[in-house]
Design a protein around this motif. Structure first.
Motif, short mmCIF file in Angstrom:
data_model
loop_
_atom_site.label_atom_id
_atom_site.label_comp_id
_atom_site.label_asym_id
_atom_site.label_seq_id
_atom_site.Cartn_x
_atom_site.Cartn_y
_atom_site.Cartn_z
N GLY A 51 56.21 51.75 47.11
CA GLY A 51 56.93 50.78 46.28
C GLY A 51 57.28 49.51 47.03
N VAL A 52 56.38 49.05 47.90
CA VAL A 52 56.64 47.87 48.73
C VAL A 52 55.88 46.66 48.18
CG1 VAL A 52 56.43 46.88 51.05
CG2 VAL A 52 56.97 49.32 50.78
N PRO A 53 56.57 45.58 47.80
CA PRO A 53 55.87 44.36 47.37
C PRO A 53 55.07 43.80 48.55
CG PRO A 53 58.21 43.91 47.67
CD PRO A 53 58.04 45.40 47.81
N THR A 54 53.88 43.30 48.25
CA THR A 54 52.91 43.03 49.33
C THR A 54 52.25 41.67 49.16
OG1 THR A 54 52.49 45.40 49.49
CG2 THR A 54 50.84 43.94 50.45
N MET A 55 51.88 41.08 50.30
CA MET A 55 51.13 39.82 50.33
C MET A 55 49.79 40.02 51.02
SD MET A 55 54.26 37.33 51.60
CE MET A 55 54.76 38.48 52.89
N MET A 56 48.78 39.29 50.55
CA MET A 56 47.47 39.25 51.20
C MET A 56 46.93 37.84 51.14
SD MET A 56 45.58 42.80 49.97
CE MET A 56 44.23 42.65 51.16
N GLY A 57 45.98 37.56 52.01
CA GLY A 57 45.27 36.29 51.96
C GLY A 57 44.16 36.35 50.92
N PRO A 58 43.32 35.32 50.84
CA PRO A 58 42.30 35.25 49.79
C PRO A 58 41.11 36.17 49.98
CG PRO A 58 42.12 33.37 51.25
CD PRO A 58 43.35 34.11 51.68
N SER A 59 40.92 36.71 51.19
CA SER A 59 39.74 37.56 51.46
C SER A 59 40.05 39.00 51.05
CB SER A 59 39.36 37.48 52.94
OG SER A 59 38.22 38.27 53.21
N ILE A 60 39.63 39.38 49.84
CA ILE A 60 39.93 40.72 49.33
C ILE A 60 38.67 41.41 48.81
CG2 ILE A 60 42.34 40.18 48.75
CD1 ILE A 60 41.38 39.80 45.83
N PHE A 61 37.49 41.00 49.33
CA PHE A 61 36.25 41.52 48.75
C PHE A 61 35.99 42.99 49.07
CE2 PHE A 61 34.92 39.33 52.72
CZ PHE A 61 34.28 40.37 53.39
N ASN A 62 36.71 43.58 50.04
CA ASN A 62 36.53 45.02 50.32
C ASN A 62 37.04 45.89 49.18
OD1 ASN A 62 35.26 44.83 52.77
ND2 ASN A 62 37.09 45.14 53.99
N ASN A 63 38.14 45.46 48.57
CA ASN A 63 38.78 46.27 47.53
C ASN A 63 39.22 45.40 46.35
OD1 ASN A 63 39.04 48.94 49.06
ND2 ASN A 63 40.11 47.55 50.45
N PRO A 64 38.29 44.70 45.69
CA PRO A 64 38.69 43.77 44.63
C PRO A 64 39.35 44.45 43.45
CG PRO A 64 36.30 44.06 44.67
CD PRO A 64 36.84 44.72 45.90
N VAL A 65 38.87 45.63 43.05
CA VAL A 65 39.44 46.32 41.90
C VAL A 65 40.90 46.69 42.17
CG1 VAL A 65 39.30 48.38 40.44
CG2 VAL A 65 37.21 47.19 41.12
N ILE A 66 41.14 47.23 43.36
CA ILE A 66 42.51 47.60 43.76
C ILE A 66 43.41 46.36 43.77
CG2 ILE A 66 43.90 48.29 45.76
CD1 ILE A 66 41.75 50.34 46.41
N CYS A 67 42.96 45.31 44.42
CA CYS A 67 43.79 44.11 44.57
C CYS A 67 44.09 43.46 43.23
CB CYS A 67 43.11 43.12 45.51
SG CYS A 67 43.04 43.69 47.23
N HIS A 68 43.09 43.40 42.36
CA HIS A 68 43.32 42.79 41.04
C HIS A 68 44.28 43.62 40.21
CE1 HIS A 68 39.22 40.61 41.55
NE2 HIS A 68 40.21 39.87 41.99
N ALA A 69 44.17 44.95 40.31
CA ALA A 69 45.08 45.82 39.55
C ALA A 69 46.52 45.65 40.04
CB ALA A 69 44.65 47.28 39.69
N LEU A 70 46.72 45.59 41.35
CA LEU A 70 48.06 45.41 41.90
C LEU A 70 48.60 44.02 41.61
CD1 LEU A 70 47.61 47.17 45.38
CD2 LEU A 70 48.80 48.08 43.37
N ALA A 71 47.71 43.01 41.68
CA ALA A 71 48.14 41.64 41.41
C ALA A 71 48.53 41.47 39.94
CB ALA A 71 47.03 40.66 41.79
#
Length: 440
Positions: free
Chosen positions: A357-377
């Motif tokens: 349950g930790v709010p998280t930040m990432m940079g623009p390079s998310i191509f390893n896990n795009p589905v995961i990142c888009h769902a969380l975003a």
């Protein structure tokens, strides 16, 4: 029913062109290996296994190939389930990196065999399979080695690509080498993709549709490990940490630590109790990152320097210079940054902080896990930033509005709960392939 691979004469020519390139590069690879050593088990340099010299392992089992730490962690649950479903079948984990080897040993100890995957040169891969003689090969995510898959085909060993991902960037590379990689991909009995886009990308590369299925991402089946909670509580006691806010920068690469340190300096102006915990991605960078942190003038401590006695004064920055501590640190986090995302490495696993349950930040390079990142975003718990300067701004808003930060973190946790089930689907495919037997 899957559609089997069909041999064509020109497949042989392209594969041997590939072999020639590898053989020409072999002296450089050999020199690099001679400069390295792996004392994972404290006995001998296991790099000799990369040439197919794997001793006398138990054979007629299941081989699971994981590249490094991330893949080992993602495959953890499915390996444990395989051990329960097939208790008499030897399980072998092969890795490419030494960090992956250490993680496999840390998780499974002696309940599995571990070895390095042989270099993808015909004689090395032939020797590897001749010694191991598996009855099923599972490959994680995106490892496509033409000679490895050719050995599976020749020996009639079914191979399954699990938790498979294929980014749009990678598609272009594979399409340029289609004569080499299309036959290799068709030698997989099944490919279980992480998402619909991965499914379409594999299809565009010539994989037969009956051999493809969307099983979703196994990383969504991530479970909290009680051992991580124990490690977190121990670290909390050692640091004398109470209710101070904690900024965890996890799996960081070069330049990302500096970006997080710059953000930390700005945040400390109005939040003097904030603690920064940095967990570098690679062990060989531990000392460099420590020196970088010390140069800021803040009080810095390494986890290797901690003992059972609590510190009298809480440091400003903690550098985690040990493997297997990342999720324990996320357990303590008020908010986090996941590395590999400003360093253009594709981003590491954002589900690990989301699990707590930790709010998280990432940079623009998310191509390893795009589905995961888009769902969380989409849920709001992950902020994908375009510039490193936005770290302090985003983190500052969470520090000023802790109730909102908690709400966003819980939204990310809910995403995990809603997307579970990939492991069960993948196990069904494995059972089906094992029942069908080897491809013809």
């Amino acid at each position: 029913m899957n559609r089997p691979y069909r041999y064509c004469w020109h497949h042989f020519i392209w594969r041997w062109c590939y072999n020639l390139v590898l053989i020409l590069l072999l002296p450089f690879g050999l020199a690099a290996l001679l400069l390295k050593s792996d004392n994972t088990e404290g006995k001998r340099n296991k790099n000799i296994e990369r040439f197919g010299f794997i001793g006398r392992p138990k054979h007629n089992g299941i081989l699971i190939h994981c590249v490094s730490v991330g893949e080992v962690n993602a495959a953890k649950s499915i390996i444990q389930r395989l051990q329960l479903s097939y208790p008499d079948v030897p399980i072998t984990i092969s890795t490419t990196s030494t960090t992956g080897a250490k993680q496999a040993h840390a998780i499974f100890k002696d309940s599995v065999q571990h070895m390095y995957l042989a270099i993808d040169i015909p004689v090395c891969m032939w020797l590897f399979f001749h010694k191991l003689r598996p009855k099923l090969v599972l490959v994680t995510e995106v490892e496509i080695w033409p000679n490895m898959l050719h050995q599976c085909y020749r020996r009639k060993i079914p191979a399954v690509l699990i938790n498979a991902r294929m980014s749009s960037e990678s598609v272009k590379t594979y399409q340029n080498l289609a004569y080499l990689f299309r036959p290799s991909l068709r030698k997989f009995s099944r490919i279980c993709t992480q998402g619909q886009q991965d499914f379409e990308n594999f299809l565009s590369l010539g994989v037969y549709k009956p051999n493809l299925m969307q099983s979703n991402n196994m990383k969504f089946d991530l479970e909290a490990d009680p051992q991580d909670e124990i490690k977190a509580e121990q670290l909390k006691l050692q640091l004398s940490l109470e209710n101070q806010p904690v900024f965890v920068a996890g799996s960081t690469h070069d330049l990302e630590e500096k970006a997080c340190l710059d953000a930390f300096k700005k945040l400390r102006v109005s939040h003097s109790q904030l603690l920064l915990i940095i967990v570098p991605r690679h062990p060989h960078r531990f000392e460099k990152v420590t020196q970088l942190c010390q140069a800021t003038g803040y009080a810095v401590v390494k986890t290797s320097e901690l003992d059972e006695e609590p510190l009298h004064v809480l440091p400003d920055i903690v550098v985690v210079d040990a493997m297997g501590m990342l999720k324990a640190c996320y357990h303590l986090a008020s908010f986090a940054f996941v590395g590999g995302s400003f360093a253009h490495k594709g981003g590491h696993n954002a589900l690990e902080p989301a699990l707590y349950g930790v709010p998280t930040m990432m940079g623009p390079s998310i191509f390893n896990n795009p589905v995961i990142c888009h769902a969380l975003a989409d849920a709001g718990g992950l902020k994908v930033l375009s510039q490193a300067t936005q770290l302090s701004e985003t983190a500052g808003s969470w520090l000023n509005n802790p109730e909102e930060a908690i709400s966003l973190g819980q939204a990310s946790k809910k995403v995990i709960e809603q997307n579970r089930g990939a492991i069960n689907q993948t196990l069904d495919v494995i059972a089906e392939v094992m029942e069908e037997g080897a491809p013809h």
